[in-house]
Write a protein that holds these residues in place. Sequence first.
Motif, PDB file in Angstrom:
ATOM      1  N   ALA A  95       0.850  -1.190   0.000  1.00  0.00           N
ATOM      2  CA  ALA A  95       0.000   0.000   0.000  1.00  0.00           C
ATOM      3  C   ALA A  95       0.889   1.243   0.000  1.00  0.00           C
ATOM      4  O   ALA A  95       1.700   1.434   0.906  1.00  0.00           O
ATOM      5  N   GLY A  96       0.743   2.074  -1.012  1.00  0.00           N
ATOM      6  CA  GLY A  96       1.556   3.276  -1.120  1.00  0.00           C
ATOM      7  C   GLY A  96       1.040   4.406  -0.258  1.00  0.00           C
ATOM      8  O   GLY A  96       0.051   4.275   0.461  1.00  0.00           O
ATOM      9  N   PHE A  97       1.774   5.545  -0.281  1.00  0.00           N
ATOM     10  CA  PHE A  97       1.295   6.783   0.330  1.00  0.00           C
ATOM     11  C   PHE A  97       1.357   6.773   1.855  1.00  0.00           C
ATOM     12  O   PHE A  97       0.916   7.706   2.495  1.00  0.00           O
ATOM     13  N   GLN A  98       1.926   5.707   2.457  1.00  0.00           N
ATOM     14  CA  GLN A  98       1.817   5.585   3.905  1.00  0.00           C
ATOM     15  C   GLN A  98       3.033   4.917   4.519  1.00  0.00           C
ATOM     16  O   GLN A  98       3.797   4.220   3.853  1.00  0.00           O
ATOM     17  N   GLY A  99       3.195   5.151   5.814  1.00  0.00           N
ATOM     18  CA  GLY A  99       4.228   4.488   6.582  1.00  0.00           C
ATOM     19  C   GLY A  99       3.814   4.460   8.039  1.00  0.00           C
ATOM     20  O   GLY A  99       2.645   4.710   8.372  1.00  0.00           O
ATOM     21  N   VAL A 100       4.766   4.167   8.895  1.00  0.00           N
ATOM     22  CA  VAL A 100       4.503   4.176  10.329  1.00  0.00           C
ATOM     23  C   VAL A 100       5.563   5.063  10.972  1.00  0.00           C
ATOM     24  O   VAL A 100       6.745   4.971  10.651  1.00  0.00           O
ATOM     25  N   SER A 101       5.133   5.920  11.869  1.00  0.00           N
ATOM     26  CA  SER A 101       6.047   6.903  12.448  1.00  0.00           C
ATOM     27  C   SER A 101       6.892   6.285  13.559  1.00  0.00           C
ATOM     28  O   SER A 101       6.636   5.166  14.022  1.00  0.00           O
ATOM     29  N   LEU A 102       7.877   7.045  13.987  1.00  0.00           N
ATOM     30  CA  LEU A 102       8.708   6.629  15.113  1.00  0.00           C
ATOM     31  C   LEU A 102       7.887   6.497  16.387  1.00  0.00           C
ATOM     32  O   LEU A 102       8.298   5.820  17.336  1.00  0.00           O
ATOM     33  N   ASP A 103       6.698   7.143  16.403  1.00  0.00           N
ATOM     34  CA  ASP A 103       5.768   7.006  17.536  1.00  0.00           C
ATOM     35  C   ASP A 103       4.756   5.887  17.318  1.00  0.00           C
ATOM     36  O   ASP A 103       3.782   5.765  18.056  1.00  0.00           O
ATOM     37  N   ARG A 104       4.961   5.107  16.244  1.00  0.00           N
ATOM     38  CA  ARG A 104       4.107   3.964  15.884  1.00  0.00           C
ATOM     39  C   ARG A 104       2.694   4.363  15.475  1.00  0.00           C
ATOM     40  O   ARG A 104       1.745   3.597  15.645  1.00  0.00           O
ATOM     41  N   ASP A 105       2.545   5.560  14.938  1.00  0.00           N
ATOM     42  CA  ASP A 105       1.282   5.990  14.357  1.00  0.00           C
ATOM     43  C   ASP A 105       1.339   5.851  12.843  1.00  0.00           C
ATOM     44  O   ASP A 105       2.417   5.963  12.235  1.00  0.00           O
ATOM     45  N   VAL A 106       0.183   5.636  12.224  1.00  0.00           N
ATOM     46  CA  VAL A 106       0.095   5.632  10.766  1.00  0.00           C
ATOM     47  C   VAL A 106       0.302   7.052  10.250  1.00  0.00           C
ATOM     48  O   VAL A 106      -0.268   8.010  10.795  1.00  0.00           O
ATOM     49  N   THR A 107       1.131   7.206   9.229  1.00  0.00           N
ATOM     50  CA  THR A 107       1.379   8.517   8.630  1.00  0.00           C
ATOM     51  C   THR A 107       1.176   8.441   7.126  1.00  0.00           C
ATOM     52  O   THR A 107       1.311   7.378   6.516  1.00  0.00           O
ATOM     53  N   SER A 108       0.842   9.576   6.525  1.00  0.00           N
ATOM     54  CA  SER A 108       0.753   9.659   5.065  1.00  0.00           C
ATOM     55  C   SER A 108       1.898  10.523   4.554  1.00  0.00           C
ATOM     56  O   SER A 108       2.405  11.394   5.259  1.00  0.00           O
ATOM     57  N   LEU A 109       2.289  10.268   3.298  1.00  0.00           N
ATOM     58  CA  LEU A 109       3.478  10.891   2.733  1.00  0.00           C
ATOM     59  C   LEU A 109       3.180  12.118   1.881  1.00  0.00           C
ATOM     60  O   LEU A 109       4.083  12.654   1.245  1.00  0.00           O
ATOM     61  N   GLY A 110       1.926  12.562   1.862  1.00  0.00           N
ATOM     62  CA  GLY A 110       1.602  13.763   1.102  1.00  0.00           C
ATOM     63  C   GLY A 110       1.415  13.480  -0.375  1.00  0.00           C
ATOM     64  O   GLY A 110       1.395  12.331  -0.835  1.00  0.00           O
ATOM     65  N   ARG A 111       1.300  14.565  -1.144  1.00  0.00           N
ATOM     66  CA  ARG A 111       1.036  14.445  -2.581  1.00  0.00           C
ATOM     67  C   ARG A 111       2.120  13.603  -3.264  1.00  0.00           C
ATOM     68  O   ARG A 111       3.306  13.778  -3.031  1.00  0.00           O
ATOM     69  N   GLY A 112       1.680  12.679  -4.133  1.00  0.00           N
ATOM     70  CA  GLY A 112       2.628  11.813  -4.821  1.00  0.00           C
ATOM     71  C   GLY A 112       3.261  10.774  -3.922  1.00  0.00           C
ATOM     72  O   GLY A 112       4.297  10.200  -4.258  1.00  0.00           O
ATOM     73  N   GLY A 113       2.626  10.505  -2.795  1.00  0.00           N
ATOM     74  CA  GLY A 113       3.214   9.614  -1.806  1.00  0.00           C
ATOM     75  C   GLY A 113       3.410   8.187  -2.281  1.00  0.00           C
ATOM     76  O   GLY A 113       4.359   7.517  -1.856  1.00  0.00           O
ATOM     77  N   SER A 114       2.560   7.715  -3.172  1.00  0.00           N
ATOM     78  CA  SER A 114       2.737   6.349  -3.675  1.00  0.00           C
ATOM     79  C   SER A 114       3.978   6.242  -4.555  1.00  0.00           C
ATOM     80  O   SER A 114       4.702   5.235  -4.524  1.00  0.00           O
ATOM     81  N   ASP A 115       4.233   7.271  -5.368  1.00  0.00           N
ATOM     82  CA  ASP A 115       5.469   7.304  -6.155  1.00  0.00           C
ATOM     83  C   ASP A 115       6.678   7.261  -5.231  1.00  0.00           C
ATOM     84  O   ASP A 115       7.649   6.536  -5.478  1.00  0.00           O
ATOM     85  N   THR A 116       6.623   8.053  -4.156  1.00  0.00           N
ATOM     86  CA  THR A 116       7.739   8.096  -3.209  1.00  0.00           C
ATOM     87  C   THR A 116       7.927   6.741  -2.542  1.00  0.00           C
ATOM     88  O   THR A 116       9.064   6.278  -2.347  1.00  0.00           O
ATOM     89  N   THR A 117       6.824   6.077  -2.178  1.00  0.00           N
ATOM     90  CA  THR A 117       6.897   4.736  -1.599  1.00  0.00           C
ATOM     91  C   THR A 117       7.607   3.785  -2.545  1.00  0.00           C
ATOM     92  O   THR A 117       8.496   3.017  -2.143  1.00  0.00           O
ATOM     93  N   ALA A 118       7.233   3.828  -3.818  1.00  0.00           N
ATOM     94  CA  ALA A 118       7.802   2.913  -4.812  1.00  0.00           C
ATOM     95  C   ALA A 118       9.305   3.137  -4.960  1.00  0.00           C
ATOM     96  O   ALA A 118      10.096   2.182  -4.991  1.00  0.00           O
ATOM     97  N   VAL A 119       9.715   4.394  -5.050  1.00  0.00           N
ATOM     98  CA  VAL A 119      11.135   4.701  -5.208  1.00  0.00           C
ATOM     99  C   VAL A 119      11.918   4.284  -3.962  1.00  0.00           C
ATOM    100  O   VAL A 119      13.018   3.726  -4.061  1.00  0.00           O
ATOM    101  N   ALA A 120      11.348   4.542  -2.787  1.00  0.00           N
ATOM    102  CA  ALA A 120      12.027   4.187  -1.541  1.00  0.00           C
ATOM    103  C   ALA A 120      12.212   2.673  -1.432  1.00  0.00           C
ATOM    104  O   ALA A 120      13.276   2.197  -1.017  1.00  0.00           O
ATOM    105  N   LEU A 121      11.198   1.909  -1.799  1.00  0.00           N
ATOM    106  CA  LEU A 121      11.323   0.453  -1.775  1.00  0.00           C
ATOM    107  C   LEU A 121      12.341  -0.030  -2.798  1.00  0.00           C
ATOM    108  O   LEU A 121      13.145  -0.935  -2.520  1.00  0.00           O
ATOM    109  N   ALA A 122      12.327   0.571  -3.987  1.00  0.00           N
ATOM    110  CA  ALA A 122      13.295   0.195  -5.017  1.00  0.00           C
ATOM    111  C   ALA A 122      14.718   0.424  -4.528  1.00  0.00           C
ATOM    112  O   ALA A 122      15.612  -0.403  -4.753  1.00  0.00           O
ATOM    113  N   ALA A 123      14.925   1.549  -3.848  1.00  0.00           N
ATOM    114  CA  ALA A 123      16.258   1.845  -3.317  1.00  0.00           C
ATOM    115  C   ALA A 123      16.649   0.842  -2.243  1.00  0.00           C
ATOM    116  O   ALA A 123      17.780   0.322  -2.233  1.00  0.00           O
ATOM    117  N   ALA A 124      15.730   0.544  -1.339  1.00  0.00           N
ATOM    118  CA  ALA A 124      16.028  -0.368  -0.233  1.00  0.00           C
ATOM    119  C   ALA A 124      16.304  -1.785  -0.724  1.00  0.00           C
ATOM    120  O   ALA A 124      17.121  -2.503  -0.145  1.00  0.00           O
TER     121      ALA A 124
END
Length: 393
Positions: free
Chosen positions: A122-151
């Motif tokens: 699921a794109g556009f989202q992550g979990v914070s250092l406080d263990r809350d669900v967070t969203s990555l803002g506009r274009g967040g799914s693209d950012t998720t995809a690139v971050a996973l590709a890098a990792a």
Amino acid sequence: MSDAERVRAVADHVARTRRQGADVVVVVSAMGKTTDDLLRLASDVSTVQPPRELDMLLTSGERVSAPLLAMAIAGLGVDAVSFTGSQAQIITDTTHLNAKIVEVKADRVRAALAEGRVPVVAGFQGVSLDRDVTSLGRGGSDTTAVALAAALGAEACEIYTDVSGVFSADPRIVPEARRLPRVSFEEMLDIAASGGRVLALRSVEFARNHGVPLHVRSSFTWEPGTWVVEEDPSMEQAVVTAVTHDISEAKVTVTGVPDKPGIAARLFRALADRAVNVDTIVQNTSLHGTTDISFTVPKTDLEVSLDVARALAPEIGAGEVMADDGIAKVSLVGAGMRSHPGVSATMFEVLATAAINIEMISTSSIRLSCVVRADRVEEAVRLLHEAFELSGG
């Protein structure tokens, strides 16, 4: 992924790619207008919308589309498993609605790949250092995809969208605009920042910083799209690669600003403290010890900008604060502009011949932007695209 038919089409694309021997990780956005519908529902329910609860709500769209796609892929005989951003271990800071990725662990995604399965994240989202669900803002799914590709050390990150790549101008305005087979990260950053909507700016920044090649493709065909990669120093660059435009900004002018050190700093620090992203700034020549300062901001930040400027004006001894939401920005982007003189002269001549007045100018090493009236910007795009001979080939 607008409806069940499109989900099945995406699943078919994924299954074919997997059967060709490639390991595939899929990142999905919400279906259709789900995010807009959720925002509307939130407004119907309450005028009080705590950012944490908005993140819980808005990220649910991707948590629906991920298992649906995994089911569709499984239905084609390819084993798939869905993950939320939290399960994929996409760790972010604690900023809600526009979180930044801190780390991508992706242990469960790697394990799924090792088992021969297709992870659907699921794109556009992550979990914070406080263990809350967070969203990555506009274009967040693209950012998720690139971050996973890098990792994951992926060979490339394919971004599927409703267009077949990056074009020399918006094809809706310039029908003869051509698809660009290859664009450098630097050019793509300026294209995204100056109005090109194909890729989100943050995803391009992440790809450049981590050396992830991007392939922008159509989700409706198998045709090649546009590669966004490191600049090849051995190849001669086009003088101008693309003409972009942006109608999402407004102009704020503060008149009668005392011309002395520290005044501009106070104004723009106050704006920064309210998270206002200022773009172009122009300060007029000082006359009788005062000057006018004009700057552009996203229209969504206009009211906040006016509140800040009007509250500060009496303190700094400034005069009137005015707003203008009838502007637009037209830009030329090209790596070859570094070594080719005359680009600005040609741009200004083209606009002058058409009696299109330039209100503000900003530049970078590979971009030249002019603020003009919004009702003339499409004409400006067409004229500049023709003047720099960007059609065809």
